[in-house]
Motif scaffolding. Structure first.
Motif, PDB file in Angstrom:
ATOM      1  N   GLU A 259     -15.586  12.629  -9.373  1.00 41.53           N
ATOM      2  CA  GLU A 259     -14.388  11.825  -9.210  1.00 41.53           C
ATOM      3  C   GLU A 259     -14.580  10.465  -9.892  1.00 41.53           C
ATOM      4  O   GLU A 259     -15.609   9.823  -9.733  1.00 41.53           O
ATOM      5  CB  GLU A 259     -14.102  11.609  -7.719  1.00 41.53           C
ATOM      6  CG  GLU A 259     -13.750  12.875  -6.953  1.00 41.53           C
ATOM      7  CD  GLU A 259     -12.288  13.242  -7.071  1.00 41.53           C
ATOM      8  OE1 GLU A 259     -11.508  12.375  -7.554  1.00 41.53           O
ATOM      9  OE2 GLU A 259     -11.918  14.363  -6.705  1.00 41.53           O
ATOM     10  N   GLN A 292      -2.594  23.109  -8.321  1.00 42.29           N
ATOM     11  CA  GLN A 292      -3.619  22.331  -7.633  1.00 42.29           C
ATOM     12  C   GLN A 292      -4.543  21.627  -8.624  1.00 42.29           C
ATOM     13  O   GLN A 292      -4.844  20.439  -8.477  1.00 42.29           O
ATOM     14  CB  GLN A 292      -4.453  23.252  -6.727  1.00 42.29           C
ATOM     15  CG  GLN A 292      -5.582  22.529  -6.005  1.00 42.29           C
ATOM     16  CD  GLN A 292      -6.557  23.494  -5.362  1.00 42.29           C
ATOM     17  OE1 GLN A 292      -6.835  24.554  -5.916  1.00 42.29           O
ATOM     18  NE2 GLN A 292      -7.084  23.135  -4.208  1.00 42.29           N
ATOM     19  N   ARG A 295      -2.800  18.776 -10.377  1.00 39.09           N
ATOM     20  CA  ARG A 295      -2.568  17.639  -9.488  1.00 39.09           C
ATOM     21  C   ARG A 295      -3.841  16.830  -9.253  1.00 39.09           C
ATOM     22  O   ARG A 295      -3.811  15.598  -9.173  1.00 39.09           O
ATOM     23  CB  ARG A 295      -2.001  18.136  -8.153  1.00 39.09           C
ATOM     24  CG  ARG A 295      -1.630  16.993  -7.193  1.00 39.09           C
ATOM     25  CD  ARG A 295      -0.948  17.522  -5.936  1.00 39.09           C
ATOM     26  NE  ARG A 295      -1.827  18.360  -5.142  1.00 39.09           N
ATOM     27  CZ  ARG A 295      -1.742  19.658  -5.040  1.00 39.09           C
ATOM     28  NH1 ARG A 295      -0.804  20.319  -5.709  1.00 39.09           N
ATOM     29  NH2 ARG A 295      -2.578  20.340  -4.283  1.00 39.09           N
ATOM     30  N   LEU A 296      -4.973  17.515  -9.149  1.00 44.62           N
ATOM     31  CA  LEU A 296      -6.205  16.852  -8.744  1.00 44.62           C
ATOM     32  C   LEU A 296      -7.142  16.497  -9.885  1.00 44.62           C
ATOM     33  O   LEU A 296      -7.978  15.603  -9.738  1.00 44.62           O
ATOM     34  CB  LEU A 296      -6.956  17.746  -7.737  1.00 44.62           C
ATOM     35  CG  LEU A 296      -6.209  18.076  -6.443  1.00 44.62           C
ATOM     36  CD1 LEU A 296      -7.039  18.999  -5.577  1.00 44.62           C
ATOM     37  CD2 LEU A 296      -5.860  16.805  -5.682  1.00 44.62           C
ATOM     38  N   SER A 299      -7.923  12.863 -11.303  1.00 39.97           N
ATOM     39  CA  SER A 299      -8.913  11.977 -10.693  1.00 39.97           C
ATOM     40  C   SER A 299     -10.316  12.221 -11.228  1.00 39.97           C
ATOM     41  O   SER A 299     -11.228  11.443 -10.955  1.00 39.97           O
ATOM     42  CB  SER A 299      -8.906  12.147  -9.166  1.00 39.97           C
ATOM     43  OG  SER A 299      -9.336  13.444  -8.801  1.00 39.97           O
TER      44      SER A 299
END
Length: 527
Positions: A259, A292, A295-296, A299
């Motif tokens: 991340e 999914q 969207r993620l 990051s």
């Protein structure tokens, strides 16, 4: 604009210059438009801009045109004159021809370095999508992957999966007590789908050395991001293989990268050309996974850009996450086309100076309506934009030039030679051989026969039945113990028959009973 990729703009009747801000480049994007309207050139100039900003990119070269990124454009000829005129209109004073640090990849290993993954890394969900399996067949595939983990049987290439499925089919009854019903017909259907995949060249996708994601995210000595170009012109003959591979790559980036929040610039930008192939006939579970990841993964510092003919090709939940947009012309000949055009126009922040729907219909080749994310990630007002010319060669390079680029790459020594280490195929073959030898020895002891050296006969027959020995089977006559009459041994059709003929002939003997428990136990025991 500093820290941005210049898209174009300017000229009479057009708005101000358009930039894609690096700070918001990981919030994904869309390049759409009908065939022949300039999508490929837009993809090319985006890749150039990211590379110059030190951002590695990965893109699929569906038509073979993007190989030109490896060479500088020509400074003479009519094309040069047209570029000079265009740059004057949009005020692109810093334009210069240049090539970019390109690395060519190819699933088939013909037009670039081989790019591989293992069956285990692909996973049952994506593999089921690739093979077009039914729900019941996907369930059996999940059982095979579970057994691989439990028994320490690495699934690296297709022959590993095929061998494990054979074993699952032969032991369907015993495995069904734990995992539920296993239909041998379903196992056979999966094997047939694997055969189709082999015929499409899918065998070359699975194996080692597997792709190291770090090798996609390099910069050169000048700080420019590496441009990874996947040769996809031949791959488009197997569209499901193409889409599944790119989705696997996206999933791997999501799983492995740490991340980073919202970095000043992306760590990698991923271009998914012919994006409609990803969603055509895709099951709901797969679409949910794409949503999914989209969207993620921002990051993780990865920007994903979908290139397709019509925004309508992208599911609405995913389309809503694509903040940076370049919309080339859409043609509206049918009622469905007109509806799609109207819906595409409604997704933009309106500009009071022109009608967005009319602009999308009217822009010419090399023009587009654009909307880039502005401060705080707010979508910018839609603008009519003249797309800037590419600095690299427009169109493909020659085969000789491609070969020179491939030969100069340091990655050839790492990926160009296949490695075939011990995995499920070899381990299952070794177990089968050991079981056959144990059965032979037990039979001799039960019958009181002297030890002989003909155990190889049984092993060879067993291996042929398991398809580990590709040579044609010849008839084999074996003499039993003196107390028994001579019998002709026929090759078994399954592991159950192999054990039956080799071990269970003397069930009444205690050694025979003990041996049966031992062999079956070893087959189910994780090693």
């Amino acid at each position: 604009m500093e820290n941005g990729v210049f898209i174009g703009g300017g000229g009479a009747g057009y708005g101000e210059k358009q930039y894609l801000a690096l700070k918001y480049a990981n919030r994904h994007g869309l390049v759409a438009g009908a065939t022949g309207t300039g999508k490929t050139v837009t993809l090319q100039i985006l890749a150039e801009g990211f590379s110059n900003a030190g951002v590695p990119v990965f893109l699929a070269d569906v038509k073979g045109d993007l190989s030109g990124l490896a060479r500088a454009g020509s400074q003479t000829g009519k094309l040069h004159d047209a570029f000079t005129e265009r740059n004057g209109k949009i005020g692109f004073d810093d334009f210069a021809y240049q090539g970019f640090p390109a690395v060519f990849w190819d699933l088939f290993g013909e037009k670039g370095h081989p790019v591989r993954t293992t069956v285990a890394e692909m996973g049952p969900l994506l593999l089921a999508r690739l093979l077009e399996l039914s729900e019941a067949q996907e369930g059996i595939l999940n059982i095979a992957f579970r057994l691989s983990d439990e028994q320490g049987l690495p699934l690296l290439d297709l022959k590993d999966l095929q061998a494990l499925l054979v074993w699952v089919g032969e032991n369907a009854k015993e495995l069904g007590l734990r995992y539920g019903n296993i239909s041998t017909a379903s196992v056979g259907a999966i094997q047939r789908r694997l055969l189709v995949l082999e015929n499409q060249g899918g065998t070359k996708l699975f194996g080692e050395p597997a792709l190291d994601l770090a090798d996609l995210m390099r910069v050169d000595a000048e700080g420019r991001g590496q441009v990874n170009i996947l040769a996809a012109d031949a791959l488009m003959g197997a569209p499901r293989l193409y889409a599944t591979f790119l989705l696997w790559l996206l999933s791997e980036l999501f799983e492995e990268l740490p991340e980073v929040g919202d970095p000043e610039k992306p760590k990698l930008v991923f271009f998914f050309d012919e994006a409609h192939l990803l969603f055509d006939d895709a099951p709901g579970a797969l679409v949910d996974k794409v949503e999914q990841v989209a969207r993620l993964i921002r990051s993780k510092g990865v920007g994903v850009y979908f290139i397709t003919q019509n925004p309508d090709d992208i599911p609405e939940d995913i389309l809503g996450q694509l903040g940076n947009r370049v919309q080339h012309a859409l043609r509206a000949f049918t009622a469905r086309d007109k509806k799609a055009l109207r819906m595409a126009a409604e997704t933009y922040r309106p500009n009071p100076e022109f009608d967005t729907e009319a602009a999308i219909r009217e822009v010419g080749t090399g023009e587009a309506v654009t909307s880039m994310l502005q401060k705080k990630g707010v979508p910018g007002i839609v603008m009519r934009t003249l797309i800037r010319p590419p600095s690299s060669q427009l169109g493909p390079i020659s085969e000789a030039e491609r070969a020179d680029v491939i030969a100069a790459s340091q990655l050839g020594a790492k990926y160009d030679v296949t490695v075939d280490r011990q995995s499920a195929y070899e381990m299952l073959a070794a177990r089968a051989k050991a079981a056959a030898e144990a059965a032979e020895e037990a039979e001799r002891k039960e019958a009181g026969a002297p030890e002989t050296d003909d155990a190889g006969d049984l092993i060879r027959e067993y291996n042929r039945a398991r398809r580990y020995d590709p040579t044609p089977r010849a008839s084999t006559t074996r003499q039993s113990a003196p107390k028994r009459s001579s019998t002709r041994y026929s090759a078994p059709n399954s592991i159950g028959e192999a054990l039956g003929q080799a071990v269970l002939k003397e069930l009444s003997g205690t050694t025979g009973k003990r041996l049966v428990r031992g062999i079956l136990g070893s087959l189910f025991k994780a090693r």
